[in-house]
Design an enzyme around this catalytic site. Structure first.
Site, PDB file in Angstrom:
ATOM      1  N   GLU A 412      49.924  38.072  48.930  1.00 55.39           N
ATOM      2  CA  GLU A 412      49.878  38.097  50.388  1.00 55.39           C
ATOM      3  C   GLU A 412      50.099  36.693  50.956  1.00 55.39           C
ATOM      4  OE1 GLU A 412      46.053  39.705  51.318  1.00 55.39           O
ATOM      5  OE2 GLU A 412      46.267  41.282  49.814  1.00 55.39           O
ATOM      6  N   LEU A 441      49.407  44.313  51.739  1.00 57.38           N
ATOM      7  CA  LEU A 441      47.998  43.951  51.635  1.00 57.38           C
ATOM      8  C   LEU A 441      47.263  45.037  50.837  1.00 57.38           C
ATOM      9  CD1 LEU A 441      45.926  42.495  54.583  1.00 57.38           C
ATOM     10  CD2 LEU A 441      44.880  43.897  52.812  1.00 57.38           C
ATOM     11  N   GLN A 465      44.325  36.562  47.293  1.00 58.73           N
ATOM     12  CA  GLN A 465      44.089  35.549  48.313  1.00 58.73           C
ATOM     13  C   GLN A 465      42.685  34.954  48.264  1.00 58.73           C
ATOM     14  OE1 GLN A 465      44.551  36.337  52.829  1.00 58.73           O
ATOM     15  NE2 GLN A 465      46.576  35.813  52.048  1.00 58.73           N
ATOM     16  N   HIS A 514      35.092  34.709  52.119  1.00 59.45           N
ATOM     17  CA  HIS A 514      35.873  33.503  51.893  1.00 59.45           C
ATOM     18  C   HIS A 514      35.101  32.463  51.101  1.00 59.45           C
ATOM     19  CE1 HIS A 514      37.462  35.398  55.635  1.00 59.45           C
ATOM     20  NE2 HIS A 514      38.556  35.309  54.917  1.00 59.45           N
TER      21      HIS A 514
END
Length: 715
Positions: A412, A441, A465, A514
């Site tokens: 991605e 995705l 990612q 993240h």
């Protein structure tokens, strides 16, 4: 003979007992296909049926270990006949007749023996060597699958994609340029997210004009173990999908199946677009030998399916071609004799006799072979300008793409944008969109694409990612990537270097998805190499090592990249430029650590973000040395024991969680090796990572490291 070679009373159902009676009551049905074709496919169907019965006999004798059979699905022999014998196949576990028909296309007489050797877990079984009962053989272009939930469909999609891509790049592929990839699965599995994602990815690619020669064969018997599939559901779900050509056939009618399968295969071959072939089948003799269907199906239902037996359907066709009922029954009984004779021969054959023998295909790469596979020249080597971690990885990716023309990088946002953190910036411009490209995705499809590319002559460098996103697709690593060499004894390989941005400590952009530090799901996958570089020079060198291992030995590597270190330049104070380094001239062998300092009082063992924190602590405390593990699987055990023994005190600095984290494995390795010095560990908390400064409450801190180090030094 004396010995009763018929299946036990439990296994001999009415399907077998009443076969002759039912054949003699049949009314012939006209057939346009040649008699020799029908006879060949009938032979495959008979072989599959009697292999199912023999599997139950072997189990009753204590020599069989697998009884999920293909009874009722034997119409899939016609799918094999509709394809060329060199077309890659990834098969459902009820594909016995397909397997035997494919073997017959190769003039191979050992298909039945293959199946029964698998049932008996014999080491002489040609694909897995007794590790599992699978339908697979390298020379038959059948890629072994152990999936029961369609987890092989993403790989099938990847194989279909890779046929044209390999040709476009001018690199060798094991598959013909006009090949059709066939994959089969059940109606219950068609509902699984893995299947729906793979089919969506195939359509997504085809919609953009990317060749996708994929034939999806859904063998619809209307039930998944005991759960019914609603009537018409498969057609409702897949019959109206834009871009997906839909075919439907009665899988109990061999002639109709052959006609429709041929039409479907021809469509895919000519148009290089995906097609969906639904075969209406029945399930006979239960889900497996231990399944008592009477607990959830009525006698009327069972009888109705028995009367739809595909072997009876083929018998009708043979009767119309002039064969007598007794001749058809004689073929059935002759096959019984043949199969049970083979079953008697394989019963009790040697099985894998040691843990080393079982795990042999999972061995980590040979260091000499990896070193030999390294490119002779690295474009970045010799240049002295200091690079950040992100820049070093970028340059190494460019070198790998230049060194291996079969290498592809995808994921991605990695193409035009160059990745969220710019790590792949400029690569698409340098190597073109055929080799560096964006994907949809869907992490399952990204990994499936990589798996398919790996078995098709390519060297995939996929990117996930963020580490948290891997968990959507980790079964593609556990159940498909890592297991392929195991279940094929290395005959099939899926080389891959999977790059993942991970760990915590991002500033100004965080939260759980993240800043994920959960890597336990990776560390328990047998044979998987896990690289965890911290420094820029190590990162480039280790990436070259992983690529060479993939090229030379088909290794699957996960390359964990600490997000918080991508653009860091300083270590001790602002402007010191101590976290940049020139591009390396040498690679880093798998399973080798790196030592900092010569202290004799305490060894800090760490990795990832723990390295810069530990180096700063060591600078404040005399007598401390630091070992950067660099590889989390295999651990650098020799380096670990040596450095621990020098000081007699070990502090493991582990930024992952206390439970299921890396430190558990490090301490266990020391104990197993007989290390008797003092040991302690500091870790992050057993928590997800929250937003903002709250993250500092659960992530391991430099202050915690220093306090633990001082405590060890006091004793």
């Amino acid at each position: 003979m004396g010995e009763d070679l018929r299946p036990s009373a439990d296994a001999v159902t009415a399907v077998d007992e009443l076969f002759a009676e039912r054949v003699r009551a049949l009314v012939p049905v006209p057939c346009e296909h040649p008699a020799e074709v029908l006879l060949s496919l009938y032979d495959a169907q008979l072989g599959s049926r009697h292999a199912d019965l023999a599997a139950r006999w072997l189990q009753s004798q204590g020599h069989g270990y697998y009884t999920i059979g293909s009874a009722g699905h034997e119409g899939n022999a016609a799918v094999a006949a509709a394809l060329r014998p060199t077309h890659p196949a990834l098969l459902h576990y009820r594909s016995g007749a397909f397997y035997l028909a494919r073997a017959a296309q190769h003039q191979d007489k050992d298909g039945l023996r293959d199946i029964l050797l698998g049932v008996a877990a014999a080491t002489s079984e040609p694909i897995s060597g007794g590790r599992h009962k699978v339908f697979g053989r390298h020379d038959l272009a059948i890629i072994p699958q152990t999936s029961t939930i369609a987890s092989h469909l993403p790989r099938a999609m990847g194989v279909a994609f890779s046929i044209a891509r390999a040709a476009k790049l001018g690199v060798p592929s094991p598959w013909p340029a006009d090949a059709v990839v066939v994959t089969s699965f059940g109606d219950a599995s068609a509902n699984h997210s893995t299947a729906t994602g793979a089919i969506n990815a195939a359509l997504h690619a085809s919609y953009q004009g990317i060749p996708m020669p994929l034939l999806l064969v859904c063998e619809d018997n209307g039930i998944g173990i005991s759960v019914r599939t609603p009537d018409g559901w498969i057609k409702q779900t897949y019959g109206q999908r834009h871009g997906l050509r839909y075919f439907d056939a009665d899988g109990t009618d061999l002639a109709a199946t052959l006609t429709m399968a041929t039409e479907a295969a021809t469509f895919v071959r000519r148009n290089r677009r995906p097609a969906f072939l639904r075969l209406r089948t029945v399930r006979l003799m239960g889900h497996a030998g231990s399944d008592v269907e009477a607990a959830y199906r009525s006698p009327a239902e069972l009888l109705a399916d028995e009367e739809l037996d595909p072997l009876l359907g083929t018998a009708r066709l043979l009767l119309s071609l002039g064969y007598q009922a007794d001749e058809v029954v004689e073929l059935y009984e002759n096959k019984r004799t043949e199969v049970l004779g083979i079953a008697r021969e394989v019963a009790g054959l040697p099985q894998l006799g040691s843990a080393a023998a079982v795990a042999a295909p999972l061995a980590f790469p040979d260091r000499a072979a990896v070193a030999k596979s390294l490119p002779g020249h690295q474009a970045g080597a010799g240049r002295t300008e200091p690079l950040t971690l992100g820049q070093s990885i970028n340059r190494a990716l460019g070198d790998v793409l230049a060194a291996y023309p079969e290498a592809l990088a995808f994921g991605e946002d990695i193409g035009r944008k160059g990745g969220v953190y710019g790590v792949t910036r400029g690569l698409q411009k340098s190597f073109g969109a055929a080799r560096v490209f964006d994907t949809l995705l869907d992490e399952q499809s990204i990994l499936g694409l990589a798996l398919g590319a790996g078995v098709s002559g390519l060297l995939p460098l996929p990117e996930i990612q963020y580490l948290a996103y891997l968990h959507n697709a980790e079964d593609q690593l556990r159940g498909e990537a890592a297991s392929l060499k195991f279940f094929s004894q290395g005959q099939y390989r899926n080389p891959m270097v999977l790059r993942i941005a991970g760990y915590g400590y991002q500033k100004g952009f965080g939260g759980h998805f993240h800043n994920d530090d959960a890597i336990g799901v990776l560390r328990d996958i047998p044979g998987l190499v896990i690289a965890s570089p911290s420094r820029p020079d190590d990162a480039a060198a280790m990436l070259h090592t992983c690529a060479a291992a993939a090229h030379a030995e088909g290794t699957v590597s996960v390359f964990l990249e600490p997000i918080a270190l991508y653009h860091r330049r300083d270590l001790y104070e602002d402007g010191d430029e101590q976290w940049v380094a020139p591009y390396p001239a040498e690679h880093v062998p798998i399973g080798s650590g790196r030592v900092y300092g010569e202290g004799r009082d305490l060894t800090i063992v760490t990795f990832g973000n723990g390295l810069p924190m530990s180096l700063r602590v060591a600078a404040r405390l005399p007598g401390v040395r630091v070992l950067d593990l660099r590889w989390l699987s295999p651990l650098p055990l020799e380096d670990l024991l040596r450095e621990a023994t020098i000081t007699g005190r070990v502090l493991v600095v582990d930024e992952t969680r206390r439970s299921g984290g890396v430190s558990e494995g490090v301490l266990a390795a020391l104990v197993d090796a007989g290390y008797s010095g003092r040991m302690a560990r500091v870790t992050s908390e057993d928590s997800f990572v929250p937003l903002g400064n709250a993250a500092l409450q659960v992530l391991l801190s430099e202050e915690t490291i220093e306090a633990a180090a001082r405590e060890l030094l006091r004793h």
